[in-house]
Design a protein around this motif. Structure first.
Motif, PDB file in Angstrom:
ATOM      1  N   SER A  81      -6.704  48.692  59.726  1.00 34.81           N
ATOM      2  CA  SER A  81      -5.421  48.600  60.138  1.00 34.81           C
ATOM      3  C   SER A  81      -4.225  48.606  59.154  1.00 34.81           C
ATOM      4  O   SER A  81      -4.604  48.018  58.019  1.00 34.81           O
ATOM      5  CB  SER A  81      -5.358  47.367  60.870  1.00 34.81           C
ATOM      6  N   ASP A  82      -3.234  49.135  59.342  1.00 31.46           N
ATOM      7  CA  ASP A  82      -2.258  49.321  58.423  1.00 31.46           C
ATOM      8  C   ASP A  82      -1.145  48.033  58.539  1.00 31.46           C
ATOM      9  O   ASP A  82      -0.027  47.938  57.951  1.00 31.46           O
ATOM     10  CB  ASP A  82      -1.306  50.498  58.317  1.00 31.46           C
ATOM     11  N   ARG A  83      -1.573  47.271  59.641  1.00 32.37           N
ATOM     12  CA  ARG A  83      -0.748  45.922  59.784  1.00 32.37           C
ATOM     13  C   ARG A  83      -0.674  44.776  58.846  1.00 32.37           C
ATOM     14  O   ARG A  83      -2.068  44.472  58.602  1.00 32.37           O
ATOM     15  CB  ARG A  83      -0.600  45.580  61.480  1.00 32.37           C
ATOM     16  N   PRO A  84       0.557  44.594  58.098  1.00 33.79           N
ATOM     17  CA  PRO A  84      -0.139  43.448  57.314  1.00 33.79           C
ATOM     18  C   PRO A  84      -0.147  42.078  57.830  1.00 33.79           C
ATOM     19  O   PRO A  84       0.676  41.163  57.467  1.00 33.79           O
ATOM     20  CB  PRO A  84       1.308  43.275  56.466  1.00 33.79           C
ATOM     21  N   LEU A 142     -17.306  50.767  56.798  1.00 32.84           N
ATOM     22  CA  LEU A 142     -16.266  50.389  55.803  1.00 32.84           C
ATOM     23  C   LEU A 142     -15.128  49.858  56.550  1.00 32.84           C
ATOM     24  O   LEU A 142     -14.699  50.766  57.708  1.00 32.84           O
ATOM     25  CB  LEU A 142     -15.961  51.227  54.698  1.00 32.84           C
ATOM     26  N   PHE A 143     -14.507  48.826  56.381  1.00 35.81           N
ATOM     27  CA  PHE A 143     -13.158  48.561  57.125  1.00 35.81           C
ATOM     28  C   PHE A 143     -12.006  48.400  56.047  1.00 35.81           C
ATOM     29  O   PHE A 143     -12.363  47.879  54.880  1.00 35.81           O
ATOM     30  CB  PHE A 143     -13.283  47.159  57.867  1.00 35.81           C
ATOM     31  N   THR A 144     -10.894  48.883  56.271  1.00 37.12           N
ATOM     32  CA  THR A 144      -9.727  48.816  55.440  1.00 37.12           C
ATOM     33  C   THR A 144      -8.493  47.970  56.118  1.00 37.12           C
ATOM     34  O   THR A 144      -8.489  48.094  57.294  1.00 37.12           O
ATOM     35  CB  THR A 144      -9.184  50.260  55.031  1.00 37.12           C
ATOM     36  N   ALA A 200      -3.552  47.230  50.350  1.00 35.66           N
ATOM     37  CA  ALA A 200      -4.892  47.217  51.254  1.00 35.66           C
ATOM     38  C   ALA A 200      -6.035  47.080  50.492  1.00 35.66           C
ATOM     39  O   ALA A 200      -6.165  47.282  49.223  1.00 35.66           O
ATOM     40  CB  ALA A 200      -4.748  48.470  51.724  1.00 35.66           C
ATOM     41  N   PHE A 201      -7.086  46.577  51.423  1.00 33.07           N
ATOM     42  CA  PHE A 201      -8.335  46.111  50.439  1.00 33.07           C
ATOM     43  C   PHE A 201      -9.311  46.559  51.418  1.00 33.07           C
ATOM     44  O   PHE A 201      -9.389  46.939  52.720  1.00 33.07           O
ATOM     45  CB  PHE A 201      -8.435  44.682  50.844  1.00 33.07           C
ATOM     46  N   ARG A 214      -9.211  47.169  45.696  1.00 31.77           N
ATOM     47  CA  ARG A 214      -7.864  47.141  46.380  1.00 31.77           C
ATOM     48  C   ARG A 214      -7.114  48.530  46.176  1.00 31.77           C
ATOM     49  O   ARG A 214      -7.535  49.101  45.240  1.00 31.77           O
ATOM     50  CB  ARG A 214      -6.950  45.884  45.389  1.00 31.77           C
ATOM     51  N   PHE A 215      -6.212  48.989  47.049  1.00 37.29           N
ATOM     52  CA  PHE A 215      -5.514  50.150  46.759  1.00 37.29           C
ATOM     53  C   PHE A 215      -4.081  50.306  47.446  1.00 37.29           C
ATOM     54  O   PHE A 215      -3.627  49.142  48.072  1.00 37.29           O
ATOM     55  CB  PHE A 215      -6.312  51.358  47.408  1.00 37.29           C
TER      56      PHE A 215
END
Length: 359
Positions: free
Chosen positions: A107-110, A138-140, A157-158, A196-197
């Motif tokens: 998810s890209d939601r913070p 894998l989960f991001t 993101a992680f 982390r990225f």
């Protein structure tokens, strides 16, 4: 070899109804995906990927979604996450991306917090709509950093491994049911610094033109190509349905057949015109990009505009046609009903919604 061939089409469609009922991909379908590396279309060849150019991959995404909406959605989402290879540390990519069963859900939601600790971060949070959560390797996740220094409050993101995540099976949308787009939770999960990225940062690892194409139009075009495939399937299946009804309709109400067929022709024509505009806009931006020139706002706005336009054309056409196809298409187990619902859900993605009123 054509990536979406007759074997894939037959296998996926044979399992489509049961996958919808089970709300996840069939194990045999996943094996076929892994064999064909369909989750690795944007993954570097150095770690076992296929690494296609953007226009070529978009056609694969369309064809996959034409086979089945949930299948196509996962091929597109899984492959799109390959973009992260160029913004993560190369050693981490070699460690995490090489597996045959590679698939990133995320998810890209913070909606998480990352606390700086020795050697990395402790991650806590909850993230909804993580497509493919049931089979992800894998989960991001996206978090705000809490570190009492200059990084405090920044969004990054992680990457998390499956054992660090719990999956809440709450995806109950009325379409794309087999995507297992569930909510995930993490609590006190340690993530090393190399996991982390930042997807918006300059990216030069595992170099390829796709990785230098601006991310937002890249993601928007990927999702648009999926809606194109579903809409194409809808119009094709509608034509077969109408042809099957022709004898009965012509016998009782011939004007109905002519009217419904005209609706099909008009709406499909408008959709195909929008589809051509979409691929033309992508091709123009891609050629500019390949020639080493910055892709300007004219080209990028064109890709986003045409992505939204073609999604709207497909959905509007299906809505105009569906209510004329008879009572049986209202049944959830009717193939046209499933395609119709999948199209609604895919086109609801925020990147495809125009709230300006210009479309």
């Amino acid at each position: 070899m054509k990536m979406i061939d007759a074997q894939i089409t037959e296998t996926v469609r044979r399992h489509a109804e049961s996958m919808e009922q089970q709300c996840e991909m069939d194990a045999g379908v996943l094996e076929l995906i892994y064999d064909r590396r369909l989750f690795k279309l944007f993954t570097p060849k150095e770690v076992g990927g296929v690494m296609l150019d953007l226009p070529e991959a978009l056609h694969v995404f369309e064809d996959a979604a034409w086979v089945d909406g949930s299948f196509g959605w996962l091929v597109q989402i899984g492959s799109g996450a390959g973009f992260f290879a160029t913004v993560m540390e190369p050693d981490a990519v070699r460690e995490l991306f090489t597996t045959r069963e590679f698939y990133i859900a995320g998810s890209d939601r913070p909606m998480g917090t990352a606390r700086k600790v020795q050697g990395g971060y402790m991650i806590d949070g909850t993230w909804p709509f993580c497509s493919g959560a049931k089979h992800a390797s894998l989960f991001t996740v996206t978090c705000r950093i809490a570190s009492n220094d200059m990084e405090d409050g920044r969004v990054r993101a992680f990457a998390l491994t499956p054992e660090q995540v719990s999956v809440e099976e709450d995806w109950n949308a009325f379409g794309l049911k087999a995507t297992s787009s569930h909510t995930i939770h993490a609590a006190d999960a340690f993530v090393p610094e190399s996991y982390r990225f930042n997807v918006t940062a300059p990216h030069f690892h595992f170099d390829h033109p796709v990785y230098h194409y601006p991310f937002m139009p890249f993601a928007t075009a990927n999702i648009a190509s999926t809606t194109i495939g579903i809409a194409r399937h809808y119009f094709e299946a509608s034509r077969a349905h109408i042809d099957g009804k022709k004898a009965g309709w012509m016998d009782k109400t011939p004007e109905r057949y002519r009217h419904v067929y005209r609706l099909l022709e008009e709406n499909e024509k408008f959709f195909l015109h929008a589809r051509k505009d979409f691929y033309d806009a992508v091709a123009a931006s891609w050629q500019t990009h390949l020639h080493g020139r910055p892709v300007d706002h004219y080209h990028l706005d064109g890709v986003v505009h045409c992505s939204r336009k073609v999604a709207k054309a497909g959905l509007d056409g299906a809505q105009a046609l569906h209510r004329h196809l008879g009572m049986e298409v209202l049944m959830e187990d009717h193939p046209l009903n499933r395609i119709y619902r999948d199209l609604h859900v895919a086109s609801q993605h925020g990147l495809l919604i125009d709230d300006t009123g210009k479309l």
